[in-house]
Design an enzyme around this catalytic site. Structure first.
Site, PDB file in Angstrom:
ATOM      1  N   ALA A  73       0.822  -1.217   0.000  1.00  8.00           N
ATOM      2  CA  ALA A  73       0.000   0.000   0.000  1.00  8.00           C
ATOM      3  C   ALA A  73       0.855   1.266   0.000  1.00  8.00           C
ATOM      4  O   ALA A  73       0.415   2.298  -0.500  1.00  8.00           O
ATOM      5  CB  ALA A  73      -0.950  -0.011   1.189  1.00  8.00           C
ATOM      6  N   THR A  74       2.058   1.209   0.547  1.00  9.54           N
ATOM      7  CA  THR A  74       2.924   2.401   0.514  1.00  9.54           C
ATOM      8  C   THR A  74       3.182   2.797  -0.932  1.00  9.54           C
ATOM      9  O   THR A  74       3.047   3.968  -1.312  1.00  9.54           O
ATOM     10  CB  THR A  74       4.259   2.117   1.239  1.00  9.54           C
ATOM     11  OG1 THR A  74       3.977   1.856   2.616  1.00  9.54           O
ATOM     12  CG2 THR A  74       5.224   3.289   1.134  1.00  9.54           C
ATOM     13  N   ASN A 153      -5.755   2.966  10.619  1.00 14.78           N
ATOM     14  CA  ASN A 153      -4.912   1.884  11.137  1.00 14.78           C
ATOM     15  C   ASN A 153      -4.668   1.978  12.644  1.00 14.78           C
ATOM     16  O   ASN A 153      -4.248   1.012  13.265  1.00 14.78           O
ATOM     17  CB  ASN A 153      -3.559   1.851  10.405  1.00 14.78           C
ATOM     18  CG  ASN A 153      -2.848   3.175  10.438  1.00 14.78           C
ATOM     19  OD1 ASN A 153      -3.398   4.198  10.053  1.00 14.78           O
ATOM     20  ND2 ASN A 153      -1.625   3.180  10.909  1.00 14.78           N
ATOM     21  N   GLN A 181      -6.357  -1.138   5.381  1.00 12.95           N
ATOM     22  CA  GLN A 181      -6.842  -1.788   6.601  1.00 12.95           C
ATOM     23  C   GLN A 181      -8.234  -2.390   6.441  1.00 12.95           C
ATOM     24  O   GLN A 181      -8.587  -3.300   7.183  1.00 12.95           O
ATOM     25  CB  GLN A 181      -6.867  -0.787   7.768  1.00 12.95           C
ATOM     26  CG  GLN A 181      -5.501  -0.382   8.274  1.00 12.95           C
ATOM     27  CD  GLN A 181      -4.773  -1.496   9.029  1.00 12.95           C
ATOM     28  OE1 GLN A 181      -5.382  -2.494   9.451  1.00 12.95           O
ATOM     29  NE2 GLN A 181      -3.474  -1.343   9.198  1.00 12.95           N
ATOM     30  N   CYS A 322       4.758   1.600  11.814  1.00 22.93           N
ATOM     31  CA  CYS A 322       5.655   2.321  10.912  1.00 22.93           C
ATOM     32  C   CYS A 322       6.145   3.624  11.511  1.00 22.93           C
ATOM     33  O   CYS A 322       7.072   4.228  11.003  1.00 22.93           O
ATOM     34  CB  CYS A 322       4.966   2.581   9.581  1.00 22.93           C
ATOM     35  SG  CYS A 322       3.414   3.408   9.791  1.00 22.93           S
TER      36      CYS A 322
HETATM   37  C1  LIG Z   1      -3.804   2.554   6.333  1.00 24.91           C
HETATM   38  C2  LIG Z   1      -2.482   2.058   5.832  1.00 24.91           C
HETATM   39  N1  LIG Z   1      -2.026   2.488   4.658  1.00 24.91           N
HETATM   40  C3  LIG Z   1      -0.857   2.066   4.148  1.00 24.91           C
HETATM   41  C4  LIG Z   1      -0.064   1.169   4.824  1.00 24.91           C
HETATM   42  C5  LIG Z   1       1.225   0.707   4.217  1.00 24.91           C
HETATM   43  O1  LIG Z   1       1.064  -0.602   3.761  1.00 24.91           O
HETATM   44  P1  LIG Z   1       2.299  -1.505   3.287  1.00 24.91           P
HETATM   45  O2  LIG Z   1       2.920  -2.037   4.535  1.00 24.91           O
HETATM   46  O3  LIG Z   1       1.675  -2.550   2.431  1.00 24.91           O
HETATM   47  O4  LIG Z   1       3.220  -0.622   2.513  1.00 24.91           O
HETATM   48  C6  LIG Z   1      -0.496   0.689   6.068  1.00 24.91           C
HETATM   49  C7  LIG Z   1       0.357  -0.237   6.847  1.00 24.91           C
HETATM   50  O5  LIG Z   1       0.633  -0.015   7.988  1.00 24.91           O
HETATM   51  C8  LIG Z   1      -1.739   1.144   6.577  1.00 24.91           C
HETATM   52  O6  LIG Z   1      -2.195   0.708   7.756  1.00 24.91           O
END
Ligand SMILES: Cc1ncc(COP(=O)(O)O)c(C=O)c1O
Length: 370
Positions: A73-74, A153, A181, A322
């Site tokens: 998702a990042t 999250n 999420q 994170c």
């Molecule tokens: C709402 C939300 N967006 C984005 C991310 C990032 O996801 P990824 O770990 O797949 O990069 C997270 C992960 O903590 C998240 O909770």
């Protein structure tokens, strides 16, 4: 005898479902050909990749062709934000997001602000909700993108995306939704949400880390400038050899979520109610029912007290994993009006598919004694 550690950090990452692991093992062992190769060894890999694309698309009510594989998702969030801003830069220079976005939305937005874009950050109410009127007021003719997450999250609060999208109807402003999420936890239809772009992550829904997706609306078509350049994979929008074992795992995870979502959510609401029933010294952060059941964020009445330090036989969090390299008050709780001490010592409890009644009972008992 020390008690085994109970895992209550599903919002940071879920355990991988054993059925996903089994499917990935087969993919690693047998489906090793490059999906883009022209020989017949690539044929079953292409079929498996296509099935996974359909499974992930089906989870969000989309067509398979609208799914783009990313590393998580990042990356999906970064591609949506930078990709839209670059492609549509002649349309305008104004962006909108909420103050409670994940850092993978907020940081790109802040970076674009440094580069000359104007950014409006919407502050949610004390329950964590952004109101459609706020969006309406912030909207300008030159607003090219609005990015609002679906489930938070840290608190589990669910934004009313259809009501927010309604305020964009008839404009050329695009709507991006970070559903990292919520996907696999609550029913999602991209058409009902009314979004143009939607970010997904496999490791939040019992799949492997390092794989995610970006839904990109096809009708009317949303265009993006790529973040990376390389070969022609994925129409050169996100080049690089596809990690097919991860994609296949993600597809299986999506398929399981599709089948089990309703009964799983029922169970998680029972756990949610059981945990909240016994606590005396805590206050719930976030809306009481416009939320996912599997994320509970609590503040102790003594805001200096850090419950995470006491509950050592449970894997718990103060907030987002994170942000743990930059500890400090949670930006989510600060935006909801909590003071700095409260926002630094909140307790995030997150649970899911493999959490047992016994673990809920143990945690509930421990919480009631704090
Ligand atoms: C709402 C939300 N967006 C984005 C991310 C990032 O996801 P990824 O770990 O797949 O990069 C997270 C992960 O903590 C998240 O909770």
């Amino acid at each position: 005898m020390t008690e085994p550690l109970s895992y209550f950090d599903y919002a940071a990452s879920t355990p991988v479902d054993p059925a996903v692991i089994a499917q990935m093992q087969v993919a690693l062992a047998d489906l090793y050909a490059n999906v883009s190769s022209n020989h017949s060894a690539a044929q079953p890999v292409r079929q498996a990749e296509q099935l996974a694309r359909e499974q992930v698309a089906s989870l969000v009510g989309a067509v398979a062709e609208s799914i783009l594989w990313t590393s998580g998702a990042t990356e999906s969030n970064n591609l949506a934000i930078f990709g839209v801003c670059d492609f549509y830069r002649r349309r305008g220079n104004h962006l909108i997001c909420s103050a409670t976005e994940h850092s993978s939305v907020l940081t790109p937005m802040r970076q674009l602000e440094k580069d000359g874009y104007e950014l409006t950050v919407l502050t949610p109410d004390s329950e964590g909700l952004v109101q459609p009127e706020q969006l309406q007021e912030a909207l300008r003719e030159e607003t090219i993108l609005v990015s609002i997450h679906h489930a938070n999250n840290e608190t589990g609060v669910l934004q009313d995306i259809p009501a927010l999208a309604e305020r964009l109807r008839g404009t050329s402003t695009l709507l991006h939704v970070d559903a990292a999420q919520s996907a696999g936890k609550t029913a999602i239809s991209v058409d009902e949400l009314g979004c143009d772009l939607l970010s997904l992550s496999a490791h939040k829904m019992y799949g492997p880390k390092g794989i995610g997706a970006l839904y990109i609306r096809r009708k009317p078509r949303v265009q993006l400038t790529p973040l990376f350049y390389g070969g022609g994979q994925q129409q050169a929008l996100r080049p690089g050899t596809l990690p097919t074992h991860q994609i296949i795992g993600f597809g299986r995870a999506a398929d399981i979520a599709n089948q089990q979502m309703v009964s799983e959510q029922e169970q998680l609401w029972q756990f949610h109610r059981a945990l909240l029933a016994g606590i005396n010294s805590f206050q719930l952060n976030g809306h009481s029912h416009q939320r996912l059941p599997g994320i509970i964020n609590l503040s102790h009445t003594d805001s200096q007290y850090d419950p995470v330090k006491e509950l050592t036989s449970f894997a718990l969090a103060n907030g987002a994993a994170c942000n743990s390299s930059q500890p400090g008050p949670s930006h989510v709780l600060r935006a909801m009006g909590r003071d700095a001490s409260n926002a630094a010592h909140a307790l995030r409890i997150s649970f899911g598919r493999f959490t047992t009644k016994d673990e809920i009972h143990r945690l509930g008992t421990a919480l009631s004694q704090l």
